[in-house]
Design a protein around this motif. Structure first.
Motif, PDB file in Angstrom:
ATOM      1  N   SER A  23       0.840  -1.200   0.000  1.00 37.02           N
ATOM      2  CA  SER A  23       0.000   0.000   0.000  1.00 37.02           C
ATOM      3  C   SER A  23       0.869   1.241   0.000  1.00 37.02           C
ATOM      4  O   SER A  23       2.051   1.205   0.326  1.00 37.02           O
ATOM      5  CB  SER A  23      -0.922   0.008   1.228  1.00 37.02           C
ATOM      6  N   LEU A  24       0.278   2.361  -0.353  1.00 32.49           N
ATOM      7  CA  LEU A  24       0.999   3.624  -0.387  1.00 32.49           C
ATOM      8  C   LEU A  24       1.518   4.000   1.001  1.00 32.49           C
ATOM      9  O   LEU A  24       2.640   4.505   1.141  1.00 32.49           O
ATOM     10  CB  LEU A  24       0.098   4.729  -0.941  1.00 32.49           C
ATOM     11  N   ASP A  25       0.720   3.708   2.043  1.00 34.94           N
ATOM     12  CA  ASP A  25       1.152   4.014   3.424  1.00 34.94           C
ATOM     13  C   ASP A  25       2.438   3.275   3.766  1.00 34.94           C
ATOM     14  O   ASP A  25       3.348   3.845   4.359  1.00 34.94           O
ATOM     15  CB  ASP A  25       0.048   3.637   4.427  1.00 34.94           C
TER      16      ASP A  25
ATOM     17  N   ALA B   4       4.651   2.051   1.648  1.00 31.77           N
ATOM     18  CA  ALA B   4       5.734   2.505   0.776  1.00 31.77           C
ATOM     19  C   ALA B   4       6.325   3.831   1.253  1.00 31.77           C
ATOM     20  O   ALA B   4       7.509   4.057   1.097  1.00 31.77           O
ATOM     21  CB  ALA B   4       5.211   2.640  -0.652  1.00 31.77           C
ATOM     22  N   GLN B   5       5.502   4.685   1.852  1.00 30.98           N
ATOM     23  CA  GLN B   5       6.008   5.977   2.321  1.00 30.98           C
ATOM     24  C   GLN B   5       6.741   5.781   3.619  1.00 30.98           C
ATOM     25  O   GLN B   5       7.543   6.471   4.047  1.00 30.98           O
ATOM     26  CB  GLN B   5       4.856   6.968   2.501  1.00 30.98           C
TER      27      GLN B   5
END
Length: 117
Positions: free
Chosen positions: A112-114, A116-117
């Motif tokens: 998920s983007l969360d 990955a950040q």
């Protein structure tokens, strides 16, 4: 619309033709003022591919490839013209059903983007 050199299917000679791209059809004429069409190419199912076999000696080639139909070969006199024609034809040949979800052909799992950040 503009000039392209098209290879004839019958005699394999190169002919300069005036082409007009409308919707998913590519019309061609002997010249821009000609009222009688020489032919029409229905672009559905075709792919636009750079054609190194046609290129060279101030020729910049590409082809329209189809799995079951005739292959059309073209060349332009400049790389800028080739790029312009290839981009316009690619936009025409790539169709997407806006009602269907986009499905990736990549099988790699993602995060998920969360995460990955």
């Amino acid at each position: 619309e503009g000039w392209l050199h098209k290879r004839s299917d019958r005699f394999k000679t190169w002919n300069k033709r005036w082409f007009i791209l409308r919707d998913s059809s590519l019309f061609y004429f002997k010249n821009p003022k000609d009222n009688k069409m020489k032919g029409i190419i229905c672009l559905q199912g075709y792919r636009v591919i750079a054609d190194p076999s046609t290129s060279g000696n101030k020729r910049y080639g590409f082809k329209l490839y189809h799995d079951r139909e005739r292959v059309f070969q073209f060349y332009t006199d400049t790389p800028e013209e080739m790029k312009k024609w290839m981009q316009a034809l690619m936009k025409t040949t790539i169709k997407r059903d806006l009602c269907a979800p986009v499905v990736s052909s990549n099988n790699m799992s993602t995060v998920s983007l969360d995460v990955a950040q």
